[in-house]
Enzyme design. Structure first.
Site, PDB file in Angstrom:
ATOM      1  N   SER A  46       0.841  -1.191   0.000  1.00 51.01           N
ATOM      2  CA  SER A  46       0.000   0.000   0.000  1.00 51.01           C
ATOM      3  C   SER A  46       0.882   1.250   0.000  1.00 51.01           C
ATOM      4  O   SER A  46       1.691   1.427  -0.908  1.00 51.01           O
ATOM      5  CB  SER A  46      -0.962  -0.047   1.195  1.00 51.01           C
ATOM      6  OG  SER A  46      -2.036   0.840   1.023  1.00 51.01           O
ATOM      7  N   ASP A 192      -5.819  -3.528  -2.521  1.00 50.55           N
ATOM      8  CA  ASP A 192      -4.732  -3.207  -1.590  1.00 50.55           C
ATOM      9  C   ASP A 192      -4.087  -4.448  -0.982  1.00 50.55           C
ATOM     10  O   ASP A 192      -4.770  -5.335  -0.453  1.00 50.55           O
ATOM     11  CB  ASP A 192      -5.323  -2.339  -0.478  1.00 50.55           C
ATOM     12  CG  ASP A 192      -4.296  -1.583   0.308  1.00 50.55           C
ATOM     13  OD1 ASP A 192      -3.361  -2.216   0.816  1.00 50.55           O
ATOM     14  OD2 ASP A 192      -4.434  -0.350   0.425  1.00 50.55           O
TER      15      ASP A 192
END
Length: 286
Positions: A46, A192
């Site tokens: 991320s 993510d």
């Protein structure tokens, strides 16, 4: 001359505030004599995927820091309303309803695919503007973690995978229900990498690293984990013979990051707080 220890750097998730804080922290560590641009392996999840791509771009720390701290040089981000406590509560509910970690990831992917967000092309343009260069590093191994939105399969992307760097970072940063899933590899939709783990430090196992530095904008105790306790991963790394250090925000950095790590307005204070923390940090490699 003694060779520098083989080092793996693990960079966790934490929004744009986390990007700024980690950049400032790494610059501060360099000020104090530890330049982690020389790390052989960088693992980014991320926000950490963005910082990993920036760190391995060839730019110096002053320029990297300025890109976070100076409003005139900051990338144009998309402001979004985000309540971290509410978000984590939603994921706790999803996890409680899931039969397995893989089922949880598939459920998260389904929510992401159904959510109304900004267009994917608009979000990708933001990611592209964050990165100083759009090519994978050659001298270092950069690993970027994402999750297939449909199958829930974890993906570890690198320069050999055929996915452009911008798309890999976009996938790793595609927070479900906040940002659109990113398209990679001929149509595969990804979300993510933090859905697998906010740190993915398990990828440092087997790398032969003598030192592993784990940098986490969000402390592990506040993040859901599908891979078992964070402490177990650290213990496994130490069992392999690595010396491990972990850095989380200090009080000043926590205040600078604030309650909405996706708020672009946090970048300048988070970068400065991170640099001050980095300069003051004396790592405990144990």
């Amino acid at each position: 001359m003694t060779a520098a220890p083989r080092t793996t750097l693990v960079l966790g998730g934490g929004g744009v505030a986390g990007i700024a804080w980690m950049t400032g922290l790494l610059a501060g560590l360099a000020d104090a004599g530890l330049d982690l641009r020389t790390a052989e392996t960088v693992i980014g999840t991320s926000a950490g995927s963005t910082v990993g791509a920036q760190l391995t771009s060839g730019l110096g720390f002053e320029e990297l820091f300025a890109r976070q701290a100076d409003p005139a040089l900051q990338a144009d981000e998309i402001a979004v309303e985000f309540d971290a406590e509410s978000f984590l509560g939603k994921w706790a509910a999803v996890a409680a309803e899931s039969a397995s970690p893989a089922d949880m990831r598939r459920r998260a992917g389904a929510l992401a695919l159904a959510a109304e967000t900004v267009p994917e092309a608009e979000r990708r343009a933001v990611i592209a503007s964050r990165l100083p260069v759009h090519q994978w590093p050659v001298r270092q191994r950069l690993l970027i973690v994402a999750v297939d939105a449909e199958s829930g399969e974890p993906l570890v992307l690198d320069r050999e995978c055929g996915v452009p760097l911008v798309d890999a970072v976009a996938a790793s940063c595609a927070v479900p229900m906040v940002w659109p899933p990113a398209t990679v590899d001929g149509g595969r939709r990804c979300i993510d990498g933090g859905i697998l783990s906010n740190d993915n430090a398990q990828l440092a196992l087997g790398t032969g690293a003598e030192r592993v530095l784990i940098v986490l904008p969000l402390p592990p105790e506040v993040m859901p984990r599908a891979l078992g306790p964070f402490e177990d991963v650290v213990a496994a790394l130490r069992k392999e013979g690595a010396r491990v250090a972990v850095i989380v925000p200090d009080a000043a950095s926590t205040e600078a990051i604030g309650s909405n790590p996706l708020d672009p307005g946090t970048r300048t204070p988070a970068a400065h707080a991170g640099r001050a923390q980095g300069r003051a940090t004396r790592l405990d490699w144990s």
